[in-house]
Design a protein around this motif. Structure first.
Motif, PDB file in Angstrom:
ATOM      1  N   ASN A 268      -8.613  -3.635   6.215  1.00 31.37           N
ATOM      2  CA  ASN A 268      -8.643  -4.812   7.084  1.00 31.37           C
ATOM      3  C   ASN A 268      -9.152  -6.055   6.361  1.00 31.37           C
ATOM      4  OD1 ASN A 268      -7.609  -3.453   9.273  1.00 31.37           O
ATOM      5  ND2 ASN A 268      -9.598  -3.035  10.211  1.00 31.37           N
ATOM      6  N   ALA A 269     -10.163  -5.868   5.509  1.00 30.15           N
ATOM      7  CA  ALA A 269     -10.724  -7.013   4.791  1.00 30.15           C
ATOM      8  C   ALA A 269      -9.665  -7.666   3.908  1.00 30.15           C
ATOM      9  CB  ALA A 269     -11.925  -6.576   3.949  1.00 30.15           C
ATOM     10  N   GLU A 288      -4.873 -12.132  14.051  1.00 27.70           N
ATOM     11  CA  GLU A 288      -4.469 -10.864  14.645  1.00 27.70           C
ATOM     12  C   GLU A 288      -3.012 -10.558  14.308  1.00 27.70           C
ATOM     13  OE1 GLU A 288      -4.022  -8.906  19.154  1.00 27.70           O
ATOM     14  OE2 GLU A 288      -4.604 -11.006  18.882  1.00 27.70           O
ATOM     15  N   ASP A 289      -2.150 -11.556  14.439  1.00 32.15           N
ATOM     16  CA  ASP A 289      -0.720 -11.363  14.188  1.00 32.15           C
ATOM     17  C   ASP A 289      -0.423 -11.236  12.699  1.00 32.15           C
ATOM     18  OD1 ASP A 289       2.130 -11.444  15.143  1.00 32.15           O
ATOM     19  OD2 ASP A 289       2.133 -13.222  13.860  1.00 32.15           O
ATOM     20  N   SER A 290      -1.037 -12.097  11.896  1.00 33.06           N
ATOM     21  CA  SER A 290      -0.748 -12.113  10.463  1.00 33.06           C
ATOM     22  C   SER A 290      -1.265 -10.865   9.761  1.00 33.06           C
ATOM     23  CB  SER A 290      -1.362 -13.362   9.821  1.00 33.06           C
ATOM     24  OG  SER A 290      -1.133 -13.389   8.429  1.00 33.06           O
ATOM     25  N   ALA A 291      -2.479 -10.436  10.130  1.00 29.96           N
ATOM     26  CA  ALA A 291      -3.096  -9.293   9.456  1.00 29.96           C
ATOM     27  C   ALA A 291      -2.780  -7.960  10.123  1.00 29.96           C
ATOM     28  CB  ALA A 291      -4.607  -9.495   9.393  1.00 29.96           C
ATOM     29  N   GLY A 292      -2.204  -8.007  11.333  1.00 30.11           N
ATOM     30  CA  GLY A 292      -1.883  -6.766  12.031  1.00 30.11           C
ATOM     31  C   GLY A 292      -3.119  -6.003  12.469  1.00 30.11           C
ATOM     32  N   ILE A 293      -4.127  -6.733  12.960  1.00 33.19           N
ATOM     33  CA  ILE A 293      -5.371  -6.121  13.413  1.00 33.19           C
ATOM     34  C   ILE A 293      -5.639  -6.563  14.844  1.00 33.19           C
ATOM     35  CG2 ILE A 293      -6.365  -5.955  11.099  1.00 33.19           C
ATOM     36  CD1 ILE A 293      -7.876  -8.518  11.581  1.00 33.19           C
ATOM     37  N   ARG A 295      -7.720  -8.261  18.060  1.00 34.92           N
ATOM     38  CA  ARG A 295      -8.442  -9.523  18.211  1.00 34.92           C
ATOM     39  C   ARG A 295      -9.942  -9.332  17.937  1.00 34.92           C
ATOM     40  NH1 ARG A 295      -7.324 -14.092  21.354  1.00 34.92           N
ATOM     41  NH2 ARG A 295      -5.162 -13.475  20.953  1.00 34.92           N
ATOM     42  N   ASP A 296     -10.513  -8.266  18.442  1.00 33.55           N
ATOM     43  CA  ASP A 296     -11.943  -8.020  18.215  1.00 33.55           C
ATOM     44  C   ASP A 296     -12.240  -7.854  16.732  1.00 33.55           C
ATOM     45  OD1 ASP A 296     -12.485  -8.184  20.882  1.00 33.55           O
ATOM     46  OD2 ASP A 296     -12.549  -6.004  21.228  1.00 33.55           O
ATOM     47  N   THR A 297     -11.377  -7.128  16.052  1.00 33.12           N
ATOM     48  CA  THR A 297     -11.572  -6.938  14.614  1.00 33.12           C
ATOM     49  C   THR A 297     -11.438  -8.264  13.877  1.00 33.12           C
ATOM     50  OG1 THR A 297     -10.735  -4.672  14.700  1.00 33.12           O
ATOM     51  CG2 THR A 297     -10.725  -5.745  12.552  1.00 33.12           C
ATOM     52  N   ALA A 298     -10.474  -9.086  14.267  1.00 32.32           N
ATOM     53  CA  ALA A 298     -10.287 -10.385  13.643  1.00 32.32           C
ATOM     54  C   ALA A 298     -11.537 -11.241  13.799  1.00 32.32           C
ATOM     55  CB  ALA A 298      -9.080 -11.091  14.254  1.00 32.32           C
ATOM     56  N   GLU A 299     -12.082 -11.281  14.997  1.00 35.49           N
ATOM     57  CA  GLU A 299     -13.259 -12.109  15.245  1.00 35.49           C
ATOM     58  C   GLU A 299     -14.479 -11.588  14.491  1.00 35.49           C
ATOM     59  OE1 GLU A 299     -13.480 -12.216  19.482  1.00 35.49           O
ATOM     60  OE2 GLU A 299     -11.997 -13.842  19.651  1.00 35.49           O
ATOM     61  N   ARG A 300     -14.622 -10.258  14.429  1.00 33.17           N
ATOM     62  CA  ARG A 300     -15.750  -9.688  13.672  1.00 33.17           C
ATOM     63  C   ARG A 300     -15.629  -9.992  12.191  1.00 33.17           C
ATOM     64  NH1 ARG A 300     -15.001  -5.072  16.986  1.00 33.17           N
ATOM     65  NH2 ARG A 300     -13.916  -4.035  15.260  1.00 33.17           N
ATOM     66  N   MET A 301     -14.432  -9.869  11.654  1.00 31.73           N
ATOM     67  CA  MET A 301     -14.235 -10.133  10.228  1.00 31.73           C
ATOM     68  C   MET A 301     -14.492 -11.596   9.900  1.00 31.73           C
ATOM     69  SD  MET A 301     -13.548  -7.280   8.701  1.00 31.73           S
ATOM     70  CE  MET A 301     -12.905  -7.871   7.147  1.00 31.73           C
ATOM     71  N   LEU A 302     -14.036 -12.496  10.761  1.00 33.79           N
ATOM     72  CA  LEU A 302     -14.269 -13.922  10.530  1.00 33.79           C
ATOM     73  C   LEU A 302     -15.760 -14.240  10.561  1.00 33.79           C
ATOM     74  CD1 LEU A 302     -11.344 -15.424  12.617  1.00 33.79           C
ATOM     75  CD2 LEU A 302     -11.609 -15.568  10.132  1.00 33.79           C
TER      76      LEU A 302
END
Length: 327
Positions: A268-269, A288-293, A295-302
């Motif tokens: 994911n990173a 979410e769309d670009s990385a295929g993850i 929304r929660d994962t996207a926000e946590r990673m950011l």
């Protein structure tokens, strides 16, 4: 001497009176080494962009277009920061000058490849004038049949310098644009955008040739053709070098981010890093769309990358947040 807006002068238009194609061909012949350096620089930039994946390639063109339009608007006296322009494009209103932002949106779309430069009325968006109204800058442009006549004159005279290299032809075409009165004298973004597209003739990955901050030295210029062309080629070479440095900065960030996030389990990173490198600005939904993850994962990673100094949020809000790489 008559102004560029004079229709006739001693029986001839100002454009026909003061434009001599032979002077521009002579100037090109005298600047062969400078033209070769500019062409070599452009080839390297084209190769760097062409080597990117499609999403990153589109992002690189958008990144360079934001820098270019920012420089144009500052040179025109209507300053907008590229982050403000990017926010507006993503419908996160920046609260900036609405007319300047309208011009910025037009410039970004054209530099990204929208619009046919051969069809000037459509390229300039004049078909919308009847419903959108004209601001003070556009009010001095010829309209209707007068505009069509100005375009025809521009095309006739531009045909006389069509055999020039596209990289130097822009210097002559900016002069012609002014002499034919296709834009108001204060409106430098329109000829700058049109010639940036024209210079990219033959390029496949690049949609325009960037001048960036160096364009300020030539977008409003004076002097004989040889001097104008020399300054123009210097601006082209420097602008292209800056563009390559910007793309190298993104690549360096990507390598640093991958090293910093190496301890994170899974891929994911890496996906998030690639998305941030590809997009000048993005929100969690885009990530979410670009990385295929999720929304929660996207926000946590950011949030994690922000804490590590690898990403920054530019709106300062709690909703509709926009992110970009940091450093």
């Amino acid at each position: 001497m008559p102004s560029a807006s004079d229709i006739e002068y001693h029986g001839k238009s100002a454009a026909h009176q003061f434009f001599d194609a032979a002077d521009w061909f002579s100037a090109q012949a005298g600047l062969a080494p400078e033209l070769a350096r500019a062409a070599f620089a452009l080839g390297r930039l084209e190769g760097a962009v062409a080597a990117l994946e499609p999403e990153a390639r589109a992002g690189a063109n958008r990144r360079l277009a934001l820098i270019e339009v920012e420089a144009m608007l500052w040179a025109q006296g209507t300053p907008l920061r590229r982050e403000e322009i990017g926010r507006d494009l993503m419908e996160a209103r920046a609260g900036a000058d609405l007319e300047a932002m309208r011009l910025a949106r037009w410039g970004i779309r054209r530099l990204e490849g929208q619009g046919d430069p051969r069809e000037l009325r459509g390229f300039l968006g004049l078909h919308r004038a009847a419903v959108s109204g004209l601001d003070e800058l556009l009010a001095t442009r010829p309209t209707g049949q007068d505009f069509d006549a100005a375009v025809e004159e521009f095309r006739q005279l531009a045909g006389q310098v069509a055999a020039l290299s596209p990289l130097v032809r822009a210097a002559a075409l900016r002069v012609l644009w002014r002499l034919c009165g296709l834009s108001a004298p204060e409106m430098l973004a329109e000829p700058a955008t049109w010639t940036a597209r024209d210079m990219a003739e033959g390029c496949e990955a690049l949609r325009f040739v960037p001048l960036g901050r160096h364009g300020r030295a030539v977008w409003v210029d004076a002097g004989p053709p040889a001097e104008r062309m020399a300054r123009h080629l210097a601006a082209v070479t420097a602008g292209i070098q800056d563009a390559r440095h910007e793309l190298a900065r993104v690549a360096d960030w990507q390598a640093r981010a991958q090293a910093a996030m190496a301890g994170v389990k899974g891929d994911n990173a890496g996906r998030v890093i690639r998305a941030l490198a590809a997009h000048p600005l993005l929100n969690a939904a885009m990530l979410e769309d670009s990385a295929g993850i999720s929304r929660d994962t996207a926000e946590r990673m950011l949030a994690r990358m922000k804490a590590m100094g690898l990403a920054r949020e530019i709106t300062g809000g709690r909703r509709f947040r926009l992110w970009m790489l940091a450093g």
